[in-house]
Design a protein around this motif. Sequence first.
Motif, PDB file in Angstrom:
ATOM      1  N   GLU A  77       0.824  -1.208   0.000  1.00 36.58           N
ATOM      2  CA  GLU A  77       0.000   0.000   0.000  1.00 36.58           C
ATOM      3  C   GLU A  77       0.862   1.263   0.000  1.00 36.58           C
ATOM      4  N   GLU A  78       1.988   1.219   0.672  1.00 36.98           N
ATOM      5  CA  GLU A  78       2.844   2.407   0.737  1.00 36.98           C
ATOM      6  C   GLU A  78       3.472   2.693  -0.622  1.00 36.98           C
ATOM      7  N   LEU A  79       3.892   1.652  -1.309  1.00 35.84           N
ATOM      8  CA  LEU A  79       4.415   1.835  -2.665  1.00 35.84           C
ATOM      9  C   LEU A  79       3.320   2.402  -3.572  1.00 35.84           C
ATOM     10  N   LEU A  80       2.130   1.854  -3.469  1.00 35.03           N
ATOM     11  CA  LEU A  80       1.010   2.339  -4.281  1.00 35.03           C
ATOM     12  C   LEU A  80       0.654   3.782  -3.930  1.00 35.03           C
ATOM     13  N   PHE A  81       0.791   4.145  -2.662  1.00 33.19           N
ATOM     14  CA  PHE A  81       0.521   5.521  -2.244  1.00 33.19           C
ATOM     15  C   PHE A  81       1.397   6.497  -3.024  1.00 33.19           C
ATOM     16  N   PHE A  82       2.672   6.152  -3.180  1.00 36.15           N
ATOM     17  CA  PHE A  82       3.602   7.041  -3.869  1.00 36.15           C
ATOM     18  C   PHE A  82       3.403   7.045  -5.383  1.00 36.15           C
ATOM     19  N   LEU A  83       2.543   6.196  -5.874  1.00 39.16           N
ATOM     20  CA  LEU A  83       2.143   6.233  -7.285  1.00 39.16           C
ATOM     21  C   LEU A  83       0.770   6.891  -7.455  1.00 39.16           C
ATOM     22  N   VAL A  84      -0.166   6.506  -6.616  1.00 36.29           N
ATOM     23  CA  VAL A  84      -1.554   6.953  -6.766  1.00 36.29           C
ATOM     24  C   VAL A  84      -1.722   8.430  -6.420  1.00 36.29           C
ATOM     25  N   VAL A  85      -1.193   8.879  -5.308  1.00 33.66           N
ATOM     26  CA  VAL A  85      -1.422  10.265  -4.884  1.00 33.66           C
ATOM     27  C   VAL A  85      -0.805  11.262  -5.867  1.00 33.66           C
ATOM     28  N   PRO A  86       0.451  11.072  -6.310  1.00 35.51           N
ATOM     29  CA  PRO A  86       0.960  12.003  -7.325  1.00 35.51           C
ATOM     30  C   PRO A  86       0.169  11.925  -8.636  1.00 35.51           C
ATOM     31  N   LEU A  87      -0.251  10.739  -9.033  1.00 35.11           N
ATOM     32  CA  LEU A  87      -1.055  10.605 -10.244  1.00 35.11           C
ATOM     33  C   LEU A  87      -2.349  11.404 -10.112  1.00 35.11           C
ATOM     34  N   CYS A  88      -3.011  11.293  -8.980  1.00 31.41           N
ATOM     35  CA  CYS A  88      -4.250  12.048  -8.756  1.00 31.41           C
ATOM     36  C   CYS A  88      -3.977  13.549  -8.775  1.00 31.41           C
ATOM     37  N   ALA A  89      -2.859  13.968  -8.212  1.00 28.80           N
ATOM     38  CA  ALA A  89      -2.503  15.389  -8.218  1.00 28.80           C
ATOM     39  C   ALA A  89      -2.255  15.879  -9.644  1.00 28.80           C
ATOM     40  N   ILE A  90      -1.564  15.080 -10.433  1.00 24.61           N
ATOM     41  CA  ILE A  90      -1.281  15.452 -11.826  1.00 24.61           C
ATOM     42  C   ILE A  90      -2.570  15.520 -12.633  1.00 24.61           C
ATOM     43  N   LEU A  91      -3.442  14.548 -12.452  1.00 27.24           N
ATOM     44  CA  LEU A  91      -4.733  14.564 -13.151  1.00 27.24           C
ATOM     45  C   LEU A  91      -5.536  15.815 -12.782  1.00 27.24           C
ATOM     46  N   THR A  92      -5.551  16.155 -11.511  1.00 30.63           N
ATOM     47  CA  THR A  92      -6.280  17.333 -11.057  1.00 30.63           C
ATOM     48  C   THR A  92      -5.665  18.608 -11.633  1.00 30.63           C
ATOM     49  N   TYR A  93      -4.358  18.698 -11.586  1.00 28.18           N
ATOM     50  CA  TYR A  93      -3.643  19.861 -12.118  1.00 28.18           C
ATOM     51  C   TYR A  93      -3.937  20.053 -13.604  1.00 28.18           C
ATOM     52  N   GLU A  94      -3.849  18.978 -14.374  1.00 31.62           N
ATOM     53  CA  GLU A  94      -4.100  19.066 -15.809  1.00 31.62           C
ATOM     54  C   GLU A  94      -5.571  19.360 -16.107  1.00 31.62           C
ATOM     55  N   ALA A  95      -6.463  18.884 -15.257  1.00 30.00           N
ATOM     56  CA  ALA A  95      -7.884  19.189 -15.443  1.00 30.00           C
ATOM     57  C   ALA A  95      -8.143  20.674 -15.217  1.00 30.00           C
ATOM     58  N   VAL A  96      -7.517  21.247 -14.214  1.00 32.51           N
ATOM     59  CA  VAL A  96      -7.670  22.681 -13.967  1.00 32.51           C
ATOM     60  C   VAL A  96      -7.112  23.458 -15.148  1.00 32.51           C
ATOM     61  N   ARG A  97      -5.957  23.037 -15.650  1.00 28.27           N
ATOM     62  CA  ARG A  97      -5.376  23.713 -16.821  1.00 28.27           C
ATOM     63  C   ARG A  97      -6.319  23.642 -18.024  1.00 28.27           C
ATOM     64  N   ALA A  98      -6.968  22.506 -18.199  1.00 25.99           N
ATOM     65  CA  ALA A  98      -7.879  22.338 -19.335  1.00 25.99           C
ATOM     66  C   ALA A  98      -9.122  23.210 -19.185  1.00 25.99           C
TER      67      ALA A  98
END
Length: 111
Positions: A77-98
Amino acid sequence: MKATYLLLLAGCLLGTSPLELLLHVGVYRRWRRLSLSLLCVLVPFVCWDLWAIADSQWAYDPGQIVGWLLPGQLPIEELLFFLVVPLCAILTYEAVRARRPSWTFGDEEPP
C-alpha cells in the motif's frame, strides 16, 4: 479492516480518473512525462520509508494493511501511495489547466 489503506487509494483514483476520461487532458498519453514525474516522488520517498522502517522509526498498523510486504518490510500500500497520490494530483492539475486556459501556471511558452 485490513484493506483500509487500499480502499482509500482506490477512492482517490475513482475520484480523479473521470478527469482524464471526460476532459481528455492527456496525462496517460504522455506516459514518459508521467513516469518521470512519478519516479521523482517514488524513489526518494520509498528510500526514506525503507530507512525509517529499518531504523524502527516508522511502522504500519497491521490491522489497516493487507499484509503484502515488499523487501525492507514496505507494505504494498505504501508503494502504491507514492504512485496513486501524485497521479491524482497530476490529473487534477491538468484538469484545472484544461478548464481554465486563461490561468497561467508558469510553464507556458514565452510570447
